[in-house]
Design a protein around this motif. Structure first.
Motif, PDB file in Angstrom:
ATOM      1  N   SER A   1       0.814  -1.211   0.000  1.00 19.95           N
ATOM      2  CA  SER A   1       0.000   0.000   0.000  1.00 19.95           C
ATOM      3  C   SER A   1       0.855   1.273   0.000  1.00 19.95           C
ATOM      4  O   SER A   1       0.414   2.324  -0.461  1.00 19.95           O
ATOM      5  CB  SER A   1      -0.930   0.012   1.222  1.00 19.95           C
ATOM      6  N   ASP A   2       2.109   1.169   0.475  1.00 15.59           N
ATOM      7  CA  ASP A   2       2.978   2.344   0.568  1.00 15.59           C
ATOM      8  C   ASP A   2       3.632   2.716  -0.757  1.00 15.59           C
ATOM      9  O   ASP A   2       4.267   3.777  -0.861  1.00 15.59           O
ATOM     10  CB  ASP A   2       4.062   2.108   1.622  1.00 15.59           C
TER      11      ASP A   2
ATOM     12  N   ALA B   1       1.834   2.288  -3.808  1.00 21.23           N
ATOM     13  CA  ALA B   1       0.771   2.254  -4.822  1.00 21.23           C
ATOM     14  C   ALA B   1       0.822   3.441  -5.770  1.00 21.23           C
ATOM     15  O   ALA B   1       0.637   3.297  -6.982  1.00 21.23           O
ATOM     16  CB  ALA B   1      -0.592   2.172  -4.141  1.00 21.23           C
ATOM     17  N   ASP B   2       1.078   4.644  -5.228  1.00 26.79           N
ATOM     18  CA  ASP B   2       1.012   5.851  -6.054  1.00 26.79           C
ATOM     19  C   ASP B   2       2.254   6.062  -6.907  1.00 26.79           C
ATOM     20  O   ASP B   2       2.160   6.553  -8.042  1.00 26.79           O
ATOM     21  CB  ASP B   2       0.789   7.083  -5.163  1.00 26.79           C
ATOM     22  N   ASP B   3       3.427   5.712  -6.386  1.00 29.12           N
ATOM     23  CA  ASP B   3       4.681   5.984  -7.091  1.00 29.12           C
ATOM     24  C   ASP B   3       5.719   4.933  -6.709  1.00 29.12           C
ATOM     25  O   ASP B   3       6.594   5.179  -5.867  1.00 29.12           O
ATOM     26  CB  ASP B   3       5.184   7.390  -6.731  1.00 29.12           C
TER      27      ASP B   3
ATOM     28  N   ALA C   1       8.999   5.703  -4.476  1.00 31.03           N
ATOM     29  CA  ALA C   1       9.043   5.164  -3.108  1.00 31.03           C
ATOM     30  C   ALA C   1      10.316   4.360  -2.889  1.00 31.03           C
ATOM     31  O   ALA C   1      10.975   4.483  -1.845  1.00 31.03           O
ATOM     32  CB  ALA C   1       7.815   4.298  -2.855  1.00 31.03           C
TER      33      ALA C   1
END
Length: 525
Positions: free
Chosen positions: A187-188, A190-192, A196
């Motif tokens: 989940s940490d 997911a966006d990039d 990350a």
């Protein structure tokens, strides 16, 4: 306006579009040096031109260049380098099937963003099992996540313990335990994902692996610092690498129309080999023979298309509109055009067949317009200007000779009189056919009886030319220059804006440096 129209009318008397030019020369076979392209009004800077192309619905290349499926041109190192530069490499089939699969695996595992299905091992295995897997699959890496039967992470087997001296040690006893392994939640990222991972490696000096888990502790992926660094470096380059949806480098492989001892198409073996290649993530399969407009090639293409609906299929070689239409109906996404134009090919001399390459490209391109098939100009390319001319009619160019001298090409380096060379041979040469390529030329039944094989290629040497990166930089730069002269911002405009004129022998001589003593500069200069 009348003045401009007068000049347009004058130009049209001499410089013709493709249809008019080749219609006027319908009974003459022409190749690259027989014509030149007229310059056009331009507002296009070469460095701003776009050279990407779509080989199939599933496969887009960032440069229209493909390395030939020849045993002295393309194996894993060449294919990976081609993809990193935006093109595509087709790994030859003149090797055992298992080895070809390993070569594909090397390319597909070359650089990843997030490795979504990392190779994991059981804690009950032994180091000997891991070493055997590395050897069979051809992995360059020696570090593996360790998971239980529920795919939950239990540790990390690091490369420093994957040694022959520890062959009898169980993975559970050699691995780094879970509490000492660096992980991140799915989940940490997911966006990039890349961002990350980049931030993690910046914050944790000396850490080279980051494992991704879901909330239940199941293995979901893996980042490596070296991959992230290479991705960041690639982002600053003008030409982007060719990658698939999983961020792996794209790779192609050639496949043979294998036959049983009775002469029948060996469907089971072909499908088994193709399935293994697909399992490794292959992006394109090429059914390559000297005579692609044949029942055997058509049957293999139909077989592969029936089994792999979404796989990019390349077939060839042909020099006729009929050949393009036939292979397209069989299921080919792209067709290779060229019989005899290669620098080491003797098909036209031995068999008395083949059409000069530019005329063949035009004839085939007219059929491709109707079928929606991509055309690959295969053979006869000696310089970047030939690429420009070929792409006024085709969609991509396949090169062998231009890449054979690069350090990424297979084969050892020879020193002769102070100069360095690499072996380069036609797939129709006697030595290549003895090694396995005889089926490509219809001689499979005589592959071990060289006295009954009509060779359609020669063996030669290519002077070592440095890295593929440098070679492609020169070729793509020349292509972009040509597009600038024609006022073409992309390859589609290059085709529509091309105007041709035939060149006399004196005009050909005039095109090259003449009446001077050329100075050879060194790299230090």
């Amino acid at each position: 306006m009348a003045h401009a129209t007068h000049h347009e009318d004058t130009d049209s008397q001499f410089y013709k579009n493709a249809d008019t030019f080749f219609s006027d020369n319908a009974r003459v076979g022409l190749t690259f040096d027989d014509i030149t392209l007229a310059t056009r009004y331009s507002e296009i800077l070469p460095r701003l031109t776009k050279v990407d192309m779509r080989l199939s619905e599933q496969l887009v290349l960032n440069i229209p260049l493909i390395s030939a499926d020849m045993d002295t041109v393309t194996e894993a190192e060449m294919a990976a380098a081609m993809a990193r530069n935006g093109g595509l490499g087709i790994i030859h089939y003149n090797m055992p099937e298992k080895r070809q699969i390993r070569e594909v695996a090397k390319v597909k595992n070359d650089v990843h963003g997030l490795i979504q299905e990392p190779i994991a091992i059981s804690p009950e295995s032994h180091i000997a099992d891991v070493l055997e897997m590395i050897e069979i699959r051809g992995f360059k890496f020696h570090t593996f996540p360790v998971v239980d039967i529920q795919n939950k992470l239990v540790g990390l087997l690091r490369g420093r313990v994957v040694k022959s001296r520890y062959r009898g040690v169980k993975v559970a006893d050699a691995m780094t335990p879970l509490e000492q392994v660096f992980t991140i939640q799915e989940s940490d990222i997911a966006d990039d994902p890349i961002g990350a991972a980049d931030r993690f490696f910046n914050d944790h000096m000396g850490i080279h692996k980051l494992i991704v888990l879901d909330k239940g502790g199941h293995l979901k992926g893996l980042f490596t610092m070296s991959d992230i660094e290479r991705i960041r470096e690639e982002e600053s380059r003008d030409v982007k690498p060719s990658r698939d949806a999983s961020f792996q480098l794209v790779c192609g492989a050639a496949i043979s129309a294998t036959r049983t001892p009775a002469g029948e198409l060996d469907r089971d073996r072909i499908l088994e080999h193709a399935s293994n290649l697909v399992s490794e993530g292959i992006d394109a399969l090429a059914v390559s023979t000297a005579h692609g407009h044949s029942a055997g090639v058509g049957d293999v293409v139909k077989l592969l298309r029936g089994e792999f609906k979404d796989l990019s299929l390349i077939a060839g070689n042909v020099t006729s509109a009929e050949g393009v239409e036939y292979l397209s109906k069989c299921g080919a996404d792209a067709v290779k055009v060229g019989q005899g134009p290669g620098s080491i090919c003797t098909t036209r001399i031995v068999a008395g067949v083949g059409i000069p390459q530019l005329t063949a490209l035009y004839v085939c391109s007219k059929a491709a317009e109707k079928t929606g098939t991509a055309i690959i100009a295969d053979g006869g390319i000696t310089k970047s200007g030939d690429i420009v001319k070929a792409l006024t009619l085709g969609n991509a160019v396949m090169c062998g000779s231009l890449f054979a001298g690069c350090r990424e090409a297979p084969g050892s380096i020879l020193e002769i009189n102070g100069k360095l060379f690499k072996q380069y041979r036609g797939m129709g040469s006697l030595t290549a056919m003895k090694a396995g390529s005889a089926a490509r030329y219809g001689h499979e039944s005589h592959a071990k009886k060289s006295d009954k094989v009509a060779a359609e290629g020669i063996e030669a040497l290519k002077e070592v030319s440095g890295s593929l990166d440098d070679t492609l930089r020169q070729l793509v730069g020349g292509l972009q220059s040509g597009m600038g002269y024609l006022g073409a911002s992309n390859l589609a405009e290059l085709r529509s804006r091309a105007r041709y004129i035939r060149v006399s022998p004196a005009g050909q001589r005039e095109s090259s440096p003449h009446d001077v003593v050329e100075l050879k500069t060194t790299k230090e200069d």
